[in-house]
Design a protein around this motif. Structure first.
Motif, PDB file in Angstrom:
ATOM      1  N   LEU A  24       0.828  -1.203   0.000  1.00 33.85           N
ATOM      2  CA  LEU A  24       0.000   0.000   0.000  1.00 33.85           C
ATOM      3  C   LEU A  24       0.864   1.256   0.000  1.00 33.85           C
ATOM      4  O   LEU A  24       0.640   2.178  -0.791  1.00 33.85           O
ATOM      5  CB  LEU A  24      -0.940   0.003   1.204  1.00 33.85           C
ATOM      6  N   VAL A  25       1.887   1.294   0.851  1.00 36.41           N
ATOM      7  CA  VAL A  25       2.750   2.470   0.932  1.00 36.41           C
ATOM      8  C   VAL A  25       3.571   2.627  -0.347  1.00 36.41           C
ATOM      9  O   VAL A  25       3.738   3.738  -0.858  1.00 36.41           O
ATOM     10  CB  VAL A  25       3.642   2.388   2.182  1.00 36.41           C
ATOM     11  N   ALA A  26       4.067   1.521  -0.904  1.00 29.96           N
ATOM     12  CA  ALA A  26       4.809   1.600  -2.162  1.00 29.96           C
ATOM     13  C   ALA A  26       3.907   2.082  -3.294  1.00 29.96           C
ATOM     14  O   ALA A  26       4.323   2.897  -4.127  1.00 29.96           O
ATOM     15  CB  ALA A  26       5.399   0.233  -2.501  1.00 29.96           C
ATOM     16  N   GLY A  27       2.684   1.615  -3.331  1.00 25.29           N
ATOM     17  CA  GLY A  27       1.732   2.063  -4.349  1.00 25.29           C
ATOM     18  C   GLY A  27       1.413   3.530  -4.218  1.00 25.29           C
ATOM     19  O   GLY A  27       1.355   4.253  -5.215  1.00 25.29           O
ATOM     20  N   MET A  28       1.230   3.998  -2.978  1.00 27.59           N
ATOM     21  CA  MET A  28       0.959   5.416  -2.779  1.00 27.59           C
ATOM     22  C   MET A  28       2.157   6.258  -3.217  1.00 27.59           C
ATOM     23  O   MET A  28       1.992   7.322  -3.809  1.00 27.59           O
ATOM     24  CB  MET A  28       0.632   5.703  -1.309  1.00 27.59           C
ATOM     25  N   GLY A  29       3.356   5.767  -2.947  1.00 21.88           N
ATOM     26  CA  GLY A  29       4.559   6.483  -3.371  1.00 21.88           C
ATOM     27  C   GLY A  29       4.661   6.567  -4.885  1.00 21.88           C
ATOM     28  O   GLY A  29       5.004   7.623  -5.435  1.00 21.88           O
ATOM     29  N   LEU A  30       4.364   5.474  -5.573  1.00 20.72           N
ATOM     30  CA  LEU A  30       4.419   5.489  -7.033  1.00 20.72           C
ATOM     31  C   LEU A  30       3.367   6.418  -7.629  1.00 20.72           C
ATOM     32  O   LEU A  30       3.641   7.117  -8.608  1.00 20.72           O
ATOM     33  CB  LEU A  30       4.243   4.072  -7.586  1.00 20.72           C
TER      34      LEU A  30
ATOM     35  N   LEU B  69       4.629   9.940  -7.226  1.00 19.51           N
ATOM     36  CA  LEU B  69       5.713  10.228  -8.164  1.00 19.51           C
ATOM     37  C   LEU B  69       5.218  10.334  -9.609  1.00 19.51           C
ATOM     38  O   LEU B  69       5.866  10.979 -10.439  1.00 19.51           O
ATOM     39  CB  LEU B  69       6.794   9.158  -8.075  1.00 19.51           C
ATOM     40  N   SER B  70       4.104   9.723  -9.912  1.00 23.82           N
ATOM     41  CA  SER B  70       3.604   9.760 -11.281  1.00 23.82           C
ATOM     42  C   SER B  70       3.024  11.120 -11.655  1.00 23.82           C
ATOM     43  O   SER B  70       3.074  11.516 -12.821  1.00 23.82           O
ATOM     44  CB  SER B  70       2.551   8.678 -11.497  1.00 23.82           C
ATOM     45  N   LEU B  71       2.483  11.820 -10.695  1.00 22.43           N
ATOM     46  CA  LEU B  71       1.806  13.082 -10.994  1.00 22.43           C
ATOM     47  C   LEU B  71       2.737  14.143 -11.588  1.00 22.43           C
ATOM     48  O   LEU B  71       2.390  14.739 -12.615  1.00 22.43           O
ATOM     49  CB  LEU B  71       1.087  13.595  -9.754  1.00 22.43           C
ATOM     50  N   PRO B  72       3.923  14.403 -11.008  1.00 23.33           N
ATOM     51  CA  PRO B  72       4.813  15.377 -11.659  1.00 23.33           C
ATOM     52  C   PRO B  72       5.291  14.911 -13.032  1.00 23.33           C
ATOM     53  O   PRO B  72       5.475  15.729 -13.938  1.00 23.33           O
ATOM     54  CB  PRO B  72       5.993  15.507 -10.701  1.00 23.33           C
ATOM     55  N   ALA B  73       5.484  13.609 -13.189  1.00 24.87           N
ATOM     56  CA  ALA B  73       5.922  13.098 -14.485  1.00 24.87           C
ATOM     57  C   ALA B  73       4.854  13.313 -15.555  1.00 24.87           C
ATOM     58  O   ALA B  73       5.159  13.694 -16.688  1.00 24.87           O
ATOM     59  CB  ALA B  73       6.267  11.612 -14.372  1.00 24.87           C
ATOM     60  N   ILE B  74       3.600  13.096 -15.200  1.00 24.22           N
ATOM     61  CA  ILE B  74       2.503  13.296 -16.147  1.00 24.22           C
ATOM     62  C   ILE B  74       2.356  14.774 -16.485  1.00 24.22           C
ATOM     63  O   ILE B  74       2.217  15.152 -17.656  1.00 24.22           O
ATOM     64  CB  ILE B  74       1.194  12.714 -15.582  1.00 24.22           C
ATOM     65  N   LEU B  75       2.390  15.635 -15.466  1.00 23.78           N
ATOM     66  CA  LEU B  75       2.254  17.067 -15.710  1.00 23.78           C
ATOM     67  C   LEU B  75       3.411  17.617 -16.541  1.00 23.78           C
ATOM     68  O   LEU B  75       3.216  18.462 -17.412  1.00 23.78           O
ATOM     69  CB  LEU B  75       2.162  17.820 -14.385  1.00 23.78           C
TER      70      LEU B  75
ATOM     71  N   ILE C  11       5.950   7.317 -19.109  1.00 25.12           N
ATOM     72  CA  ILE C  11       6.517   6.876 -17.842  1.00 25.12           C
ATOM     73  C   ILE C  11       5.563   7.208 -16.693  1.00 25.12           C
ATOM     74  O   ILE C  11       5.348   6.394 -15.795  1.00 25.12           O
ATOM     75  CB  ILE C  11       7.901   7.523 -17.610  1.00 25.12           C
ATOM     76  N   GLY C  12       4.989   8.398 -16.727  1.00 24.14           N
ATOM     77  CA  GLY C  12       4.027   8.773 -15.689  1.00 24.14           C
ATOM     78  C   GLY C  12       2.827   7.849 -15.658  1.00 24.14           C
ATOM     79  O   GLY C  12       2.330   7.491 -14.589  1.00 24.14           O
ATOM     80  N   THR C  13       2.368   7.462 -16.819  1.00 23.55           N
ATOM     81  CA  THR C  13       1.229   6.550 -16.895  1.00 23.55           C
ATOM     82  C   THR C  13       1.595   5.171 -16.361  1.00 23.55           C
ATOM     83  O   THR C  13       0.815   4.548 -15.643  1.00 23.55           O
ATOM     84  CB  THR C  13       0.729   6.439 -18.343  1.00 23.55           C
ATOM     85  N   LEU C  14       2.802   4.708 -16.682  1.00 21.43           N
ATOM     86  CA  LEU C  14       3.248   3.414 -16.156  1.00 21.43           C
ATOM     87  C   LEU C  14       3.372   3.449 -14.635  1.00 21.43           C
ATOM     88  O   LEU C  14       2.989   2.494 -13.952  1.00 21.43           O
ATOM     89  CB  LEU C  14       4.581   3.014 -16.786  1.00 21.43           C
TER      90      LEU C  14
ATOM     91  N   LEU D 167      -0.222   3.430 -13.213  1.00 26.93           N
ATOM     92  CA  LEU D 167      -0.829   2.098 -13.296  1.00 26.93           C
ATOM     93  C   LEU D 167      -0.183   1.121 -12.318  1.00 26.93           C
ATOM     94  O   LEU D 167      -0.870   0.317 -11.679  1.00 26.93           O
ATOM     95  CB  LEU D 167      -0.739   1.562 -14.721  1.00 26.93           C
ATOM     96  N   GLY D 168       1.141   1.181 -12.206  1.00 24.84           N
ATOM     97  CA  GLY D 168       1.831   0.305 -11.257  1.00 24.84           C
ATOM     98  C   GLY D 168       1.445   0.613  -9.818  1.00 24.84           C
ATOM     99  O   GLY D 168       1.189  -0.302  -9.020  1.00 24.84           O
ATOM    100  N   GLY D 169       1.399   1.888  -9.478  1.00 22.81           N
ATOM    101  CA  GLY D 169       0.995   2.271  -8.128  1.00 22.81           C
ATOM    102  C   GLY D 169      -0.444   1.914  -7.839  1.00 22.81           C
ATOM    103  O   GLY D 169      -0.773   1.413  -6.757  1.00 22.81           O
TER     104      GLY D 169
END
Length: 74
Positions: free
Chosen positions: A7-13, A16-22, A33-36, A39-41
């Protein structure tokens, strides 16, 4: 892997995805990469919720987060 750690690793991913997507959208690139990461998180969060008997309540999330961080630091 324990459901709390997943759960914590998923929340971290997801975080981290939000700045990559923006950043990708601002540069007019495809946010691959942000989408991956998103989805992984999301997959880790879903897996942890389904793995833990009874799931998680919103009030449990801070205790879970601090418990996992405490395990890592000790």
């Amino acid at each position: 892997m324990q459901p709390d750690v997943m759960l914590v690793a998923g929340m971290g991913l997801v975080v981290l995805s939000l700045p990559a997507i923006l950043s990708a959208w601002a540069d007019r690139r495809a946010p691959r990469i942000g989408t991956l990461l998103l989805l992984g998180g999301g997959g880790l969060i879903l897996w942890s919720v389904r793995s833990k008997e009874g799931g998680y309540a919103w009030a449990d999330l801070p205790d879970v987060f601090y418990g996992v961080v405490g395990q890592i630091l000790n």
